[in-house]
Design a protein around this motif. Structure first.
Motif, PDB file in Angstrom:
ATOM      1  N   LEU A 111    -122.555   7.680 -31.074  1.00  0.00           N
ATOM      2  CA  LEU A 111    -121.235   8.249 -31.451  1.00  0.00           C
ATOM      3  C   LEU A 111    -121.088   9.063 -32.493  1.00  0.00           C
ATOM      4  O   LEU A 111    -120.025   9.716 -32.591  1.00  0.00           O
ATOM      5  N   GLY A 112    -121.785   8.878 -33.466  1.00  0.00           N
ATOM      6  CA  GLY A 112    -121.726   9.832 -34.591  1.00  0.00           C
ATOM      7  C   GLY A 112    -120.651   9.393 -35.604  1.00  0.00           C
ATOM      8  O   GLY A 112    -120.244   9.855 -36.496  1.00  0.00           O
ATOM      9  N   HIS A 113    -120.377   7.867 -35.586  1.00  0.00           N
ATOM     10  CA  HIS A 113    -119.554   7.399 -36.330  1.00  0.00           C
ATOM     11  C   HIS A 113    -120.304   7.231 -37.874  1.00  0.00           C
ATOM     12  O   HIS A 113    -121.407   6.973 -37.970  1.00  0.00           O
ATOM     13  N   GLN A 114    -119.547   7.475 -39.115  1.00  0.00           N
ATOM     14  CA  GLN A 114    -119.881   7.531 -40.285  1.00  0.00           C
ATOM     15  C   GLN A 114    -120.000   5.997 -40.907  1.00  0.00           C
ATOM     16  O   GLN A 114    -120.677   5.517 -41.761  1.00  0.00           O
ATOM     17  N   GLN A 115    -118.863   5.231 -40.346  1.00  0.00           N
ATOM     18  CA  GLN A 115    -118.558   3.820 -40.974  1.00  0.00           C
ATOM     19  C   GLN A 115    -119.012   2.842 -39.740  1.00  0.00           C
ATOM     20  O   GLN A 115    -118.503   3.153 -38.515  1.00  0.00           O
ATOM     21  N   LEU A 116    -119.516   1.981 -39.847  1.00  0.00           N
ATOM     22  CA  LEU A 116    -119.977   0.853 -38.884  1.00  0.00           C
ATOM     23  C   LEU A 116    -118.566   0.248 -38.362  1.00  0.00           C
ATOM     24  O   LEU A 116    -118.436  -0.256 -37.175  1.00  0.00           O
ATOM     25  N   SER A 117    -117.461   0.320 -39.416  1.00  0.00           N
ATOM     26  CA  SER A 117    -116.352  -0.525 -39.149  1.00  0.00           C
ATOM     27  C   SER A 117    -115.601   0.053 -37.911  1.00  0.00           C
ATOM     28  O   SER A 117    -114.936  -0.448 -37.106  1.00  0.00           O
ATOM     29  N   SER A 118    -115.699   1.291 -37.665  1.00  0.00           N
ATOM     30  CA  SER A 118    -115.282   2.159 -36.408  1.00  0.00           C
ATOM     31  C   SER A 118    -115.934   1.612 -35.230  1.00  0.00           C
ATOM     32  O   SER A 118    -115.310   1.577 -34.123  1.00  0.00           O
ATOM     33  N   THR A 119    -117.237   1.454 -35.442  1.00  0.00           N
ATOM     34  CA  THR A 119    -118.041   0.897 -34.026  1.00  0.00           C
ATOM     35  C   THR A 119    -117.307  -0.452 -33.625  1.00  0.00           C
ATOM     36  O   THR A 119    -117.720  -0.820 -32.381  1.00  0.00           O
ATOM     37  N   TYR A 120    -117.476  -1.249 -34.738  1.00  0.00           N
ATOM     38  CA  TYR A 120    -117.004  -2.729 -34.398  1.00  0.00           C
ATOM     39  C   TYR A 120    -115.665  -2.911 -33.542  1.00  0.00           C
ATOM     40  O   TYR A 120    -115.493  -4.057 -32.947  1.00  0.00           O
TER      41      TYR A 120
ATOM     42  N   TYR B  84    -115.108  -1.626 -30.803  1.00  0.00           N
ATOM     43  CA  TYR B  84    -115.371  -1.814 -29.490  1.00  0.00           C
ATOM     44  C   TYR B  84    -115.637  -3.431 -28.975  1.00  0.00           C
ATOM     45  O   TYR B  84    -115.554  -3.417 -27.686  1.00  0.00           O
ATOM     46  N   LEU B  85    -115.945  -4.021 -30.100  1.00  0.00           N
ATOM     47  CA  LEU B  85    -116.335  -5.524 -29.675  1.00  0.00           C
ATOM     48  C   LEU B  85    -115.233  -6.140 -29.251  1.00  0.00           C
ATOM     49  O   LEU B  85    -115.445  -7.055 -28.204  1.00  0.00           O
ATOM     50  N   ARG B  86    -114.005  -5.934 -29.377  1.00  0.00           N
ATOM     51  CA  ARG B  86    -112.971  -6.390 -28.968  1.00  0.00           C
ATOM     52  C   ARG B  86    -112.583  -6.458 -27.533  1.00  0.00           C
ATOM     53  O   ARG B  86    -111.778  -6.800 -26.908  1.00  0.00           O
ATOM     54  N   TYR B  87    -113.175  -5.188 -26.865  1.00  0.00           N
ATOM     55  CA  TYR B  87    -113.001  -4.823 -25.644  1.00  0.00           C
ATOM     56  C   TYR B  87    -114.081  -5.290 -24.364  1.00  0.00           C
ATOM     57  O   TYR B  87    -114.209  -4.780 -23.473  1.00  0.00           O
ATOM     58  N   LEU B  88    -115.053  -5.952 -25.043  1.00  0.00           N
ATOM     59  CA  LEU B  88    -115.983  -6.164 -24.098  1.00  0.00           C
ATOM     60  C   LEU B  88    -115.712  -7.160 -23.104  1.00  0.00           C
ATOM     61  O   LEU B  88    -116.321  -7.227 -21.966  1.00  0.00           O
ATOM     62  N   GLU B  89    -114.562  -7.912 -23.112  1.00  0.00           N
ATOM     63  CA  GLU B  89    -114.090  -8.666 -22.127  1.00  0.00           C
ATOM     64  C   GLU B  89    -112.436  -8.548 -22.222  1.00  0.00           C
ATOM     65  O   GLU B  89    -111.968  -8.343 -23.263  1.00  0.00           O
ATOM     66  N   ASP B  90    -111.823  -8.711 -21.014  1.00  0.00           N
ATOM     67  CA  ASP B  90    -110.504  -8.307 -20.988  1.00  0.00           C
ATOM     68  C   ASP B  90    -109.860  -9.842 -21.455  1.00  0.00           C
ATOM     69  O   ASP B  90    -109.837 -10.801 -20.800  1.00  0.00           O
ATOM     70  N   PRO B  91    -109.166  -9.862 -22.580  1.00  0.00           N
ATOM     71  CA  PRO B  91    -108.369 -10.987 -23.106  1.00  0.00           C
ATOM     72  C   PRO B  91    -107.366 -11.447 -22.286  1.00  0.00           C
ATOM     73  O   PRO B  91    -106.840 -12.835 -22.248  1.00  0.00           O
ATOM     74  N   MET B  92    -106.965 -10.693 -21.440  1.00  0.00           N
ATOM     75  CA  MET B  92    -105.707 -11.100 -20.166  1.00  0.00           C
ATOM     76  C   MET B  92    -106.302 -12.390 -19.622  1.00  0.00           C
ATOM     77  O   MET B  92    -105.502 -13.286 -18.949  1.00  0.00           O
TER      78      MET B  92
END
Length: 449
Positions: A394-403, A405-413
């Motif tokens: 993705l070309g992210h400079q900071q790993l925090s931006s990539t983190y 996406y972890l919240r969207y691995l499964e649908d919390p609903m």
């Protein structure tokens, strides 16, 4: 507040924008800065003030005007960008000695005193495969939800639009990255059919952060269809118009694939440019001499024969959203979000799909290693960490931006639905009654499902 009564604010601004140009700021960024400053100057003039006599009360009033009182108030994110620009401007004024101090007090944590103070996460939206196909084929391609031909479709170059979206999805590139591609970067002159392409991306990337971009065969085939069915006709029709602009264009006569360089005449001078280091502005006026005349070297071209600009892509996207909304009640149409899809949402979809696959692959590798009584090494984790792989792609400079996406691995609903499913079977029952029945074994709780 003045230190030099002979200096006028307009001269301060000229000095500031000159400094920004020395820092090689993007022209679009400087244009956005200019609009923000102009709005501030016009507001201050109505209050009998200017950039030199402004007070903190003036700037607080300006914030309220922007976020509450104007006809269409801006959101916190937009205002915070305004506040950053104003802070940068006064930082320069203070460093140059034009003012003794900034007109706004800093927060205790060192933040900008004008900012909203709202902490925001990345606006991350991803599409299901059904939503993506609907966006591509109905919105951009002009089809009907059942894949029939829409005879009322009045769009232009649907294959070009679909190719752009496909590149965004299958490569994870941002709009400025894929929309400014040149033909040599997607393999013209060296690509072997059926094989993917990898190229260097730098000047057109966000913050000019270098990375390798991988284009899979499926995306290349979609672009190839567009070039065959639509691009050749656009190029032929615009050759004569481009010839009249030749003195303002970079006319390429040599493409050095091995060195990744373009050579030719740029505004009367012999020049050589490294492709990855070419800015979007330079790419837009890069052409080559062909049998029929001049031809843009850009992949995506518009009516005038040169590279399609960002405003044109936004117009294409908005027209596509209008068509999607028109057919949203069709039984085959997928659910649509309240806000229009953006090309950037395809990048988010790429990131989430890649992360899901990489994490599943790591889980399978760990399971196989455990079955063989082996242990993962530190090198294994470093060499194939899903988040680090995604960060590079993705070309992210900071790993925090990539983190994020972890919240969207499964649908919390899904968890919320499961947690309260038992309630729907007991209308009128209190929470304690439902809990007591669950303890007595009459109602299976959500955790046992």
């Amino acid at each position: 507040m003045f230190l030099d009564s002979q200096m006028r604010p307009v001269e301060w601004l000229c000095a500031w924008f000159r400094q920004l140009s020395y820092e090689n700021r993007d022209p679009e960024t400087m244009k956005a800065y200019a609009y923000i400053v102009r709005r501030l100057v016009e507001f201050l003039a109505k209050r009998g003030a200017d950039l030199g006599t402004v007070t903190e009360a003036d700037l607080v009033a300006f914030r309220r005007s922007r976020t509450e009182l104007q006809k269409v108030p801006v959101d916190d994110g937009t205002w915070d960008r305004d506040a950053v620009v104003i802070n940068l401007m006064y930082t320069f004024f203070q460093e140059q000695g034009y003012v003794r101090r900034k007109p706004v007090r800093l927060k205790r944590n060192g933040g900008n005193g004008l900012s909203s103070g709202v902490q925001r996460e990345m606006d991350l939206r991803h599409m299901t495969v059904e939503q993506y196909l609907y966006f591509r084929d109905v919105g951009l391609g002009g089809q009907l939800p059942g894949a029939e031909i829409n005879e009322s479709f009045r769009g232009w170059a649907p294959h070009r639009s679909k190719a752009g979206l496909e590149l965004a999805l299958l490569t994870g590139m941002r709009k400025q990255e894929w929309s400014t591609l040149l033909l040599p970067e997607i393999g013209e002159g060296w690509w072997n059919p059926g094989e993917p392409v990898e190229f260097d991306l730098q000047e057109c990337a966000k913050y000019k952060h270098h990375r390798k971009v991988y284009i899979p065969t499926a995306a290349l085939e979609t672009v190839g269809n567009y070039c065959l069915l639509e691009r050749s006709e656009m190029v032929e029709r615009s050759a004569r118009a481009l010839a009249r602009k030749a003195k303002d264009l970079f006319v390429v006569d040599t493409v050095d694939i091995e060195q990744g360089k373009l050579k030719g005449i740029d505004q009367g001078r012999r020049r050589t440019y490294t492709i990855s280091a070419m800015s979007p502005a330079l790419r837009r006026r890069t052409v080559r001499e062909c049998e029929g005349g001049l031809e843009a070297l850009a992949v995506f071209v518009g009516h005038g024969g040169l590279m399609l600009g960002p405003n044109s892509w936004d117009r294409i996207r908005k027209d596509a959203w209008r068509r999607m909304k028109e057919h949203s009640t069709h039984e085959l149409a997928p659910p649509l979000p309240r806000k229009a899809w953006r090309f950037h949402d395809a990048r988010h979809t790429f990131a989430l799909q890649l992360l899901k696959y990489l994490m599943r692959l790591v889980a399978e590798q760990d399971a196989a290693r455990a079955k063989a009584n082996g242990l993962p090494t530190v090198g294994d984790h470093i060499a194939f960490n899903p988040l680090l792989v995604l960060q590079r792609r993705l070309g992210h400079q900071q790993l925090s931006s990539t983190y994020t996406y972890l919240r969207y691995l499964e649908d919390p609903m899904n968890y919320i639905d499961d947690a309260f499913r038992a309630w729907s079977e007991h209308d009128g029952a209190t929470y304690s009654e439902i809990a007591l029945r669950a303890l007595e074994g009459e109602v299976p709780d959500a955790a046992s499902r």
